[in-house]
Design a protein around this motif. Structure first.
Motif, PDB file in Angstrom:
ATOM      1  N   LYS A  14       0.934  -1.313   0.032  1.00  7.18           N
ATOM      2  CA  LYS A  14      -0.044   0.259   0.208  1.00  7.18           C
ATOM      3  C   LYS A  14       0.903   1.243  -0.039  1.00  7.18           C
ATOM      4  O   LYS A  14       1.938   1.251   0.580  1.00  7.18           O
ATOM      5  N   LEU A  15       0.461   2.276  -0.751  1.00  6.59           N
ATOM      6  CA  LEU A  15       1.232   3.576  -0.600  1.00  6.59           C
ATOM      7  C   LEU A  15       0.536   4.633   0.125  1.00  6.59           C
ATOM      8  O   LEU A  15      -0.628   4.583   0.227  1.00  6.59           O
ATOM      9  N   ASP A  25       5.196   8.683   1.364  1.00  4.74           N
ATOM     10  CA  ASP A  25       5.767   8.562   2.559  1.00  4.74           C
ATOM     11  C   ASP A  25       6.549   7.360   2.533  1.00  4.74           C
ATOM     12  O   ASP A  25       6.182   6.084   2.205  1.00  4.74           O
ATOM     13  N   PRO A  26       8.027   7.278   2.810  1.00  6.08           N
ATOM     14  CA  PRO A  26       8.732   6.232   2.645  1.00  6.08           C
ATOM     15  C   PRO A  26       8.399   5.308   3.466  1.00  6.08           C
ATOM     16  O   PRO A  26       7.951   5.420   4.887  1.00  6.08           O
ATOM     17  N   ALA A  27       8.234   3.943   2.957  1.00  6.78           N
ATOM     18  CA  ALA A  27       7.785   2.723   4.056  1.00  6.78           C
ATOM     19  C   ALA A  27       8.741   1.600   3.964  1.00  6.78           C
ATOM     20  O   ALA A  27       8.176   0.567   4.161  1.00  6.78           O
TER      21      ALA A  27
END
Length: 49
Positions: free
Chosen positions: A4-5, A26-28
């Protein structure tokens, strides 16, 4: 792929249109090329070596 982004909308400073927006992600975490290739091959996206 089951990812998911997450992100938010921000003003697009590259255009003069004040209503123009871009998605800032958002970097995940990170994924290596080997992991990406493996998942693409599993889904048969047409990727060939």
């Amino acid at each position: 792929m089951q990812n998911k982004l997450r992100g938010w909308l921000a003003d697009n400073s590259l255009t003069a249109d004040p209503k123009d927006r871009i998605l800032v992600l958002d970097p995940a975490g990170d994924a290596g090329l080997e992991e990406i290739y493996k998942e693409m091959l599993e889904e048969d996206t047409g990727l060939r070596q």
